[in-house]
Design a protein around this motif. Structure first.
Motif, PDB file in Angstrom:
ATOM      1  N   MET A  75     -38.359 -15.110  28.109  1.00 30.71           N
ATOM      2  CA  MET A  75     -38.758 -15.595  26.762  1.00 30.71           C
ATOM      3  C   MET A  75     -37.373 -15.092  25.757  1.00 30.71           C
ATOM      4  O   MET A  75     -36.891 -14.372  26.073  1.00 30.71           O
ATOM      5  CB  MET A  75     -39.929 -14.787  26.251  1.00 30.71           C
ATOM      6  CG  MET A  75     -41.172 -15.527  27.048  1.00 30.71           C
ATOM      7  SD  MET A  75     -42.651 -14.589  26.420  1.00 30.71           S
ATOM      8  CE  MET A  75     -42.836 -15.092  24.906  1.00 30.71           C
ATOM      9  N   ASN A  76     -37.484 -15.977  24.619  1.00 31.71           N
ATOM     10  CA  ASN A  76     -36.414 -15.622  23.570  1.00 31.71           C
ATOM     11  C   ASN A  76     -37.007 -15.344  22.305  1.00 31.71           C
ATOM     12  O   ASN A  76     -38.126 -15.960  22.024  1.00 31.71           O
ATOM     13  CB  ASN A  76     -35.280 -16.807  23.456  1.00 31.71           C
ATOM     14  CG  ASN A  76     -34.536 -17.062  24.612  1.00 31.71           C
ATOM     15  OD1 ASN A  76     -34.153 -16.033  25.306  1.00 31.71           O
ATOM     16  ND2 ASN A  76     -34.220 -18.210  25.093  1.00 31.71           N
ATOM     17  N   LEU A  77     -36.481 -14.735  21.514  1.00 32.50           N
ATOM     18  CA  LEU A  77     -37.101 -14.116  20.272  1.00 32.50           C
ATOM     19  C   LEU A  77     -36.033 -14.627  19.167  1.00 32.50           C
ATOM     20  O   LEU A  77     -34.855 -14.072  19.164  1.00 32.50           O
ATOM     21  CB  LEU A  77     -37.734 -12.737  19.984  1.00 32.50           C
ATOM     22  CG  LEU A  77     -38.212 -12.374  18.830  1.00 32.50           C
ATOM     23  CD1 LEU A  77     -39.360 -13.062  18.585  1.00 32.50           C
ATOM     24  CD2 LEU A  77     -38.556 -10.752  19.220  1.00 32.50           C
ATOM     25  N   VAL A  78     -36.234 -15.157  18.231  1.00 35.71           N
ATOM     26  CA  VAL A  78     -35.487 -15.625  17.013  1.00 35.71           C
ATOM     27  C   VAL A  78     -36.158 -14.942  15.520  1.00 35.71           C
ATOM     28  O   VAL A  78     -37.504 -15.263  15.396  1.00 35.71           O
ATOM     29  CB  VAL A  78     -35.131 -16.926  16.652  1.00 35.71           C
ATOM     30  CG1 VAL A  78     -34.312 -17.226  15.699  1.00 35.71           C
ATOM     31  CG2 VAL A  78     -34.684 -17.482  18.030  1.00 35.71           C
ATOM     32  N   LEU A  79     -35.576 -14.140  15.015  1.00 39.24           N
ATOM     33  CA  LEU A  79     -36.106 -13.739  13.638  1.00 39.24           C
ATOM     34  C   LEU A  79     -35.238 -14.112  12.361  1.00 39.24           C
ATOM     35  O   LEU A  79     -34.159 -14.034  12.456  1.00 39.24           O
ATOM     36  CB  LEU A  79     -36.205 -11.997  13.641  1.00 39.24           C
ATOM     37  CG  LEU A  79     -36.781 -11.218  14.730  1.00 39.24           C
ATOM     38  CD1 LEU A  79     -36.670  -9.779  14.453  1.00 39.24           C
ATOM     39  CD2 LEU A  79     -38.385 -11.598  14.527  1.00 39.24           C
ATOM     40  N   LEU A  80     -36.140 -14.712  11.604  1.00 40.72           N
ATOM     41  CA  LEU A  80     -35.411 -15.451  10.390  1.00 40.72           C
ATOM     42  C   LEU A  80     -35.709 -14.363   9.377  1.00 40.72           C
ATOM     43  O   LEU A  80     -36.673 -13.654   8.938  1.00 40.72           O
ATOM     44  CB  LEU A  80     -35.921 -16.696   9.955  1.00 40.72           C
ATOM     45  CG  LEU A  80     -36.081 -17.844  11.023  1.00 40.72           C
ATOM     46  CD1 LEU A  80     -36.886 -18.865  10.564  1.00 40.72           C
ATOM     47  CD2 LEU A  80     -34.739 -18.178  11.690  1.00 40.72           C
ATOM     48  N   ALA A  81     -34.625 -13.995   8.490  1.00 42.10           N
ATOM     49  CA  ALA A  81     -34.669 -13.002   7.612  1.00 42.10           C
ATOM     50  C   ALA A  81     -33.673 -13.494   6.162  1.00 42.10           C
ATOM     51  O   ALA A  81     -33.173 -14.595   6.200  1.00 42.10           O
ATOM     52  CB  ALA A  81     -33.948 -11.592   8.019  1.00 42.10           C
TER      53      ALA A  81
END
Length: 80
Positions: free
Chosen positions: A47-53
């Motif tokens: 799994m990959n995780l992308v956080l938008l900030a």
């Protein structure tokens, strides 16, 4: 919120994208919850995780760096 995040983990989508751009404040309990979620994602090798900030929200920059220490493969995008 924890149940929602755990439900997402059960589905195992990849990538998981969390949009935090309008989250003005997150207390220590929320940061702890987010940290535990990042650790759980890290444990699932596929799994990959992308956080938008947003650069307009000061706490996000510091917290994202700390989360990236927990999961070096964590991706984050900061808008202006």
């Amino acid at each position: 919120m924890v149940k929602l995040l755990n439900d997402v983990l059960d589905i195992e989508p990849s990538p998981i994208t969390l949009n935090l751009r309008e989250l003005q404040f997150l207390n220590s309990s929320g940061i702890n919850m987010l940290s535990k979620f990042v650790i759980k994602v890290r444990q699932k090798k596929n799994m990959n995780l992308v956080l938008l900030a947003s650069s307009k929200i000061p706490w996000l920059g510091t917290s994202l760096k700390n989360l990236q220490r927990l999961m070096p493969s964590l991706e984050w995008e900061i808008d202006a």
